[in-house]
Motif scaffolding. Structure first.
Motif, PDB file in Angstrom:
ATOM      1  N   MET A  44       0.822  -1.192   0.000  1.00  0.00           N
ATOM      2  CA  MET A  44       0.000   0.000   0.000  1.00  0.00           C
ATOM      3  C   MET A  44       0.867   1.257   0.000  1.00  0.00           C
ATOM      4  O   MET A  44       0.396   2.322   0.275  1.00  0.00           O
ATOM      5  CB  MET A  44      -0.931  -0.030   1.214  1.00  0.00           C
ATOM      6  N   GLN A  45       2.110   1.137  -0.315  1.00  0.00           N
ATOM      7  CA  GLN A  45       3.039   2.267  -0.315  1.00  0.00           C
ATOM      8  C   GLN A  45       3.261   2.786  -1.734  1.00  0.00           C
ATOM      9  O   GLN A  45       4.377   2.887  -2.200  1.00  0.00           O
ATOM     10  CB  GLN A  45       4.377   1.835   0.293  1.00  0.00           C
ATOM     11  N   ALA A  46       2.218   3.142  -2.448  1.00  0.00           N
ATOM     12  CA  ALA A  46       2.324   3.549  -3.850  1.00  0.00           C
ATOM     13  C   ALA A  46       2.562   5.041  -3.983  1.00  0.00           C
ATOM     14  O   ALA A  46       1.666   5.850  -3.763  1.00  0.00           O
ATOM     15  CB  ALA A  46       1.058   3.145  -4.598  1.00  0.00           C
ATOM     16  N   ASN A  47       3.800   5.410  -4.336  1.00  0.00           N
ATOM     17  CA  ASN A  47       4.141   6.797  -4.670  1.00  0.00           C
ATOM     18  C   ASN A  47       3.713   7.821  -3.613  1.00  0.00           C
ATOM     19  O   ASN A  47       3.232   8.899  -3.949  1.00  0.00           O
ATOM     20  CB  ASN A  47       3.538   7.170  -6.023  1.00  0.00           C
ATOM     21  N   GLY A  48       3.855   7.503  -2.355  1.00  0.00           N
ATOM     22  CA  GLY A  48       3.548   8.458  -1.302  1.00  0.00           C
ATOM     23  C   GLY A  48       2.081   8.620  -0.977  1.00  0.00           C
ATOM     24  O   GLY A  48       1.709   9.506  -0.203  1.00  0.00           O
ATOM     25  N   VAL A  95       0.057   6.736   0.812  1.00  0.00           N
ATOM     26  CA  VAL A  95      -0.231   6.476   2.226  1.00  0.00           C
ATOM     27  C   VAL A  95       0.107   7.704   3.068  1.00  0.00           C
ATOM     28  O   VAL A  95      -0.669   8.112   3.940  1.00  0.00           O
ATOM     29  CB  VAL A  95       0.520   5.229   2.730  1.00  0.00           C
ATOM     30  N   GLU A  96       1.244   8.318   2.793  1.00  0.00           N
ATOM     31  CA  GLU A  96       1.639   9.508   3.545  1.00  0.00           C
ATOM     32  C   GLU A  96       0.649  10.655   3.311  1.00  0.00           C
ATOM     33  O   GLU A  96       0.292  11.379   4.238  1.00  0.00           O
ATOM     34  CB  GLU A  96       3.056   9.939   3.162  1.00  0.00           C
ATOM     35  N   LEU A  97       0.208  10.824   2.073  1.00  0.00           N
ATOM     36  CA  LEU A  97      -0.790  11.859   1.769  1.00  0.00           C
ATOM     37  C   LEU A  97      -2.087  11.619   2.525  1.00  0.00           C
ATOM     38  O   LEU A  97      -2.683  12.547   3.077  1.00  0.00           O
ATOM     39  CB  LEU A  97      -1.071  11.919   0.263  1.00  0.00           C
ATOM     40  N   MET A  98      -2.541  10.365   2.558  1.00  0.00           N
ATOM     41  CA  MET A  98      -3.778  10.037   3.269  1.00  0.00           C
ATOM     42  C   MET A  98      -3.612  10.283   4.763  1.00  0.00           C
ATOM     43  O   MET A  98      -4.497  10.826   5.417  1.00  0.00           O
ATOM     44  CB  MET A  98      -4.192   8.590   3.002  1.00  0.00           C
ATOM     45  N   ARG A  99      -2.470   9.880   5.312  1.00  0.00           N
ATOM     46  CA  ARG A  99      -2.214  10.075   6.742  1.00  0.00           C
ATOM     47  C   ARG A  99      -2.210  11.565   7.078  1.00  0.00           C
ATOM     48  O   ARG A  99      -2.837  12.004   8.034  1.00  0.00           O
ATOM     49  CB  ARG A  99      -0.888   9.429   7.124  1.00  0.00           C
ATOM     50  N   ASP A 100      -1.532  12.369   6.259  1.00  0.00           N
ATOM     51  CA  ASP A 100      -1.473  13.815   6.490  1.00  0.00           C
ATOM     52  C   ASP A 100      -2.850  14.469   6.386  1.00  0.00           C
ATOM     53  O   ASP A 100      -3.127  15.459   7.064  1.00  0.00           O
ATOM     54  CB  ASP A 100      -0.522  14.485   5.498  1.00  0.00           C
ATOM     55  N   HIS A 133     -13.569  -7.084  -9.283  1.00  0.00           N
ATOM     56  CA  HIS A 133     -14.989  -7.393  -9.444  1.00  0.00           C
ATOM     57  C   HIS A 133     -15.475  -8.310  -8.331  1.00  0.00           C
ATOM     58  O   HIS A 133     -15.678  -9.510  -8.523  1.00  0.00           O
ATOM     59  CB  HIS A 133     -15.231  -8.011 -10.819  1.00  0.00           C
ATOM     60  N   MET A 134     -15.674  -7.709  -7.165  1.00  0.00           N
ATOM     61  CA  MET A 134     -16.134  -8.411  -5.965  1.00  0.00           C
ATOM     62  C   MET A 134     -16.319  -7.363  -4.871  1.00  0.00           C
ATOM     63  O   MET A 134     -16.149  -6.175  -5.107  1.00  0.00           O
ATOM     64  CB  MET A 134     -15.146  -9.494  -5.526  1.00  0.00           C
ATOM     65  N   TYR A 135     -16.670  -7.814  -3.666  1.00  0.00           N
ATOM     66  CA  TYR A 135     -16.753  -6.946  -2.490  1.00  0.00           C
ATOM     67  C   TYR A 135     -15.720  -7.423  -1.493  1.00  0.00           C
ATOM     68  O   TYR A 135     -15.607  -8.623  -1.218  1.00  0.00           O
ATOM     69  CB  TYR A 135     -18.151  -7.006  -1.873  1.00  0.00           C
ATOM     70  N   GLU A 136     -14.959  -6.480  -0.943  1.00  0.00           N
ATOM     71  CA  GLU A 136     -13.971  -6.810   0.091  1.00  0.00           C
ATOM     72  C   GLU A 136     -13.945  -5.671   1.109  1.00  0.00           C
ATOM     73  O   GLU A 136     -14.068  -4.506   0.749  1.00  0.00           O
ATOM     74  CB  GLU A 136     -12.588  -6.974  -0.527  1.00  0.00           C
ATOM     75  N   ARG A 137     -13.791  -6.039   2.368  1.00  0.00           N
ATOM     76  CA  ARG A 137     -13.672  -5.045   3.443  1.00  0.00           C
ATOM     77  C   ARG A 137     -12.562  -5.493   4.367  1.00  0.00           C
ATOM     78  O   ARG A 137     -12.405  -6.688   4.647  1.00  0.00           O
ATOM     79  CB  ARG A 137     -14.984  -4.934   4.221  1.00  0.00           C
ATOM     80  N   GLY A 138     -11.779  -4.533   4.858  1.00  0.00           N
ATOM     81  CA  GLY A 138     -10.714  -4.879   5.776  1.00  0.00           C
ATOM     82  C   GLY A 138     -10.030  -3.665   6.348  1.00  0.00           C
ATOM     83  O   GLY A 138     -10.520  -2.539   6.242  1.00  0.00           O
ATOM     84  N   GLU A 139      -8.896  -3.920   6.956  1.00  0.00           N
ATOM     85  CA  GLU A 139      -8.083  -2.849   7.531  1.00  0.00           C
ATOM     86  C   GLU A 139      -6.621  -3.220   7.343  1.00  0.00           C
ATOM     87  O   GLU A 139      -6.212  -4.358   7.633  1.00  0.00           O
ATOM     88  CB  GLU A 139      -8.391  -2.663   9.008  1.00  0.00           C
ATOM     89  N   ARG A 140      -5.861  -2.267   6.842  1.00  0.00           N
ATOM     90  CA  ARG A 140      -4.436  -2.520   6.602  1.00  0.00           C
ATOM     91  C   ARG A 140      -3.657  -1.227   6.796  1.00  0.00           C
ATOM     92  O   ARG A 140      -4.107  -0.164   6.364  1.00  0.00           O
ATOM     93  CB  ARG A 140      -4.234  -3.044   5.185  1.00  0.00           C
ATOM     94  N   ASP A 141      -2.534  -1.310   7.424  1.00  0.00           N
ATOM     95  CA  ASP A 141      -1.687  -0.145   7.701  1.00  0.00           C
ATOM     96  C   ASP A 141      -2.459   0.947   8.424  1.00  0.00           C
ATOM     97  O   ASP A 141      -2.211   2.135   8.225  1.00  0.00           O
ATOM     98  CB  ASP A 141      -1.083   0.407   6.405  1.00  0.00           C
ATOM     99  N   GLY A 142      -3.432   0.546   9.251  1.00  0.00           N
ATOM    100  CA  GLY A 142      -4.218   1.517  10.011  1.00  0.00           C
ATOM    101  C   GLY A 142      -5.359   2.157   9.242  1.00  0.00           C
ATOM    102  O   GLY A 142      -6.035   3.033   9.765  1.00  0.00           O
ATOM    103  N   TYR A 143      -5.603   1.718   8.002  1.00  0.00           N
ATOM    104  CA  TYR A 143      -6.682   2.281   7.186  1.00  0.00           C
ATOM    105  C   TYR A 143      -7.761   1.242   6.952  1.00  0.00           C
ATOM    106  O   TYR A 143      -7.472   0.126   6.533  1.00  0.00           O
ATOM    107  CB  TYR A 143      -6.153   2.758   5.825  1.00  0.00           C
ATOM    108  N   LYS A 144      -8.992   1.638   7.217  1.00  0.00           N
ATOM    109  CA  LYS A 144     -10.129   0.796   6.863  1.00  0.00           C
ATOM    110  C   LYS A 144     -10.358   0.973   5.370  1.00  0.00           C
ATOM    111  O   LYS A 144     -10.224   2.073   4.839  1.00  0.00           O
ATOM    112  CB  LYS A 144     -11.360   1.218   7.646  1.00  0.00           C
ATOM    113  N   TYR A 145     -10.692  -0.123   4.690  1.00  0.00           N
ATOM    114  CA  TYR A 145     -10.911  -0.030   3.252  1.00  0.00           C
ATOM    115  C   TYR A 145     -12.095  -0.877   2.816  1.00  0.00           C
ATOM    116  O   TYR A 145     -12.456  -1.857   3.467  1.00  0.00           O
ATOM    117  CB  TYR A 145      -9.662  -0.448   2.469  1.00  0.00           C
ATOM    118  N   ILE A 146     -12.699  -0.456   1.705  1.00  0.00           N
ATOM    119  CA  ILE A 146     -13.768  -1.202   1.051  1.00  0.00           C
ATOM    120  C   ILE A 146     -13.460  -1.220  -0.442  1.00  0.00           C
ATOM    121  O   ILE A 146     -13.218  -0.174  -1.039  1.00  0.00           O
ATOM    122  CB  ILE A 146     -15.146  -0.564   1.300  1.00  0.00           C
ATOM    123  N   VAL A 147     -13.455  -2.419  -1.012  1.00  0.00           N
ATOM    124  CA  VAL A 147     -13.340  -2.579  -2.457  1.00  0.00           C
ATOM    125  C   VAL A 147     -14.724  -2.970  -2.959  1.00  0.00           C
ATOM    126  O   VAL A 147     -15.290  -3.963  -2.509  1.00  0.00           O
ATOM    127  CB  VAL A 147     -12.319  -3.673  -2.839  1.00  0.00           C
TER     128      VAL A 147
END
Length: 89
Positions: A1-5, A7-12, A24-38
């Motif tokens: 999840m470290q794509a071209n800065g 993560v840092e932009l989101m954190r800031d 093409h599906m549903y996914e929910r989780g948490e990674r590197d302190g961020y909740k996410y939904i695909v």
């Protein structure tokens, strides 16, 4: 999840939840302190393979859409299938 800065932009910026698509599906989780939904269940052929990454809480290959409601400071997300049933409550 470290794509071209990204993560840092989101954190800031104080990001709490990340929505993404493409897969093409549903996914929910948490990674590197961020909740996410695909959410990618809009009609293309579904992806059934699941890589089962750490922090993944839900993976469902199903057609669906999201209803997102803001209630005060809270974000409520409903994952709804074409027949009106919910994937998660």
């Amino acid at each position: 999840m470290q794509a071209n800065g990204v993560v840092e932009l989101m954190r800031d910026a104080g990001v709490d939840l990340v929505f993404s698509g493409h897969d093409h599906m549903y996914e929910r989780g948490e990674r590197d302190g961020y909740k996410y939904i695909v959410s990618g269940g809009g009609g293309a052929p579904l992806y059934y393979a699941n890589n089962r990454i750490e922090g993944q809480f839900a993976f469902v290959p199903a057609y669906h859409y999201l209803r997102v409601d803001l209630v005060g400071d809270e974000v409520q997300v409903a994952v709804i299938q074409p027949d009106g049933s919910h994937i998660e409550d």
